[in-house]
Design a protein around this motif. Structure first.
Motif, PDB file in Angstrom:
ATOM      1  N   THR A  54     -16.873   3.340 -48.947  1.00 43.48           N
ATOM      2  CA  THR A  54     -17.483   3.939 -50.128  1.00 43.48           C
ATOM      3  C   THR A  54     -18.935   4.288 -49.811  1.00 43.48           C
ATOM      4  N   VAL A  55     -19.322   5.507 -50.145  1.00 51.65           N
ATOM      5  CA  VAL A  55     -20.700   5.951 -49.954  1.00 51.65           C
ATOM      6  C   VAL A  55     -21.361   5.986 -51.326  1.00 51.65           C
ATOM      7  N   ARG A  56     -22.515   5.333 -51.399  1.00 53.43           N
ATOM      8  CA  ARG A  56     -23.246   5.273 -52.665  1.00 53.43           C
ATOM      9  C   ARG A  56     -24.596   5.972 -52.531  1.00 53.43           C
ATOM     10  N   GLU A  64     -15.815   8.803 -50.832  1.00 50.11           N
ATOM     11  CA  GLU A  64     -14.892   7.780 -50.346  1.00 50.11           C
ATOM     12  C   GLU A  64     -14.176   8.341 -49.133  1.00 50.11           C
ATOM     13  N   ASN A  95     -22.261   7.968 -39.751  1.00 56.15           N
ATOM     14  CA  ASN A  95     -22.260   7.824 -41.204  1.00 56.15           C
ATOM     15  C   ASN A  95     -21.380   6.657 -41.649  1.00 56.15           C
ATOM     16  N   TYR A  96     -20.245   6.455 -40.978  1.00 57.44           N
ATOM     17  CA  TYR A  96     -19.391   5.307 -41.286  1.00 57.44           C
ATOM     18  C   TYR A  96     -20.122   4.006 -40.993  1.00 57.44           C
ATOM     19  N   LYS A  98     -23.394   3.559 -41.047  1.00 57.74           N
ATOM     20  CA  LYS A  98     -24.410   3.396 -42.090  1.00 57.74           C
ATOM     21  C   LYS A  98     -23.782   2.924 -43.396  1.00 57.74           C
ATOM     22  N   ALA A  99     -22.617   3.460 -43.747  1.00 60.68           N
ATOM     23  CA  ALA A  99     -21.972   3.124 -45.014  1.00 60.68           C
ATOM     24  C   ALA A  99     -21.481   1.676 -45.049  1.00 60.68           C
ATOM     25  N   THR A 100     -21.128   1.124 -43.892  1.00 57.96           N
ATOM     26  CA  THR A 100     -20.552  -0.219 -43.845  1.00 57.96           C
ATOM     27  C   THR A 100     -21.530  -1.294 -43.420  1.00 57.96           C
TER      28      THR A 100
END
Length: 136
Positions: A54-56, A64, A95-96, A98-100
């Protein structure tokens, strides 16, 4: 020089070459994505497929995605079948990461030549990465 999660990424890369050497080039990504967990399991390594991310932005969900594999909750693996690994593939994995908050990732390319890139998220805030690459 000791790499962060170097032993684990070495095992993942070994499993990648096991799959590539046995199946060869030319299948859809999904075939390799299903084979890789089997090769990892044979090495005693656990992973999860199609892990939701999930990206916020400012507290709101703005995207998502699904990571191909998360290995031992430590390394994100993105599989590709392409002529070569492109900067866009590396940026997707970055990006994955960074998101996690996971700091190590691999792009595995099951293309005409087996190639991979190892990314290390060195500064989560800035999104900077150290990239190492290799090929068969």
């Amino acid at each position: 020089l000791e790499l962060l999660h170097g032993e684990l990424t070495g095992e993942i890369i070994g499993a990648f070459f096991d799959v590539y050497n046995e199946l060869g080039y030319g299948f859809f990504e999904a075939v390799y994505q299903r084979a890789l967990p089997l090769a990892l399991a044979a090495r005693g390594i656990g992973c999860e497929r199609e892990v939701p991310l999930t990206v916020r932005f400012r507290g709101a969900v703005v995207g998502e995605y699904r990571a191909d594999l998360v290995v031992e909750k430590t390394v994100i693996v993105e599989s590709k079948v392409a002529e070569k690994i492109l900067p866009a593939h590396e940026m997707q994995l970055l990006n994955y990461l960074k998101a996690t908050g996971i700091t190590v990732g691999l792009v595995l390319n099951f293309g005409p030549r087996a190639t991979f890139r190892r990314l290390l998220l060195s500064s989560p805030q800035a999104g900077s990465a150290v990239i190492r690459s290799s090929s068969a």
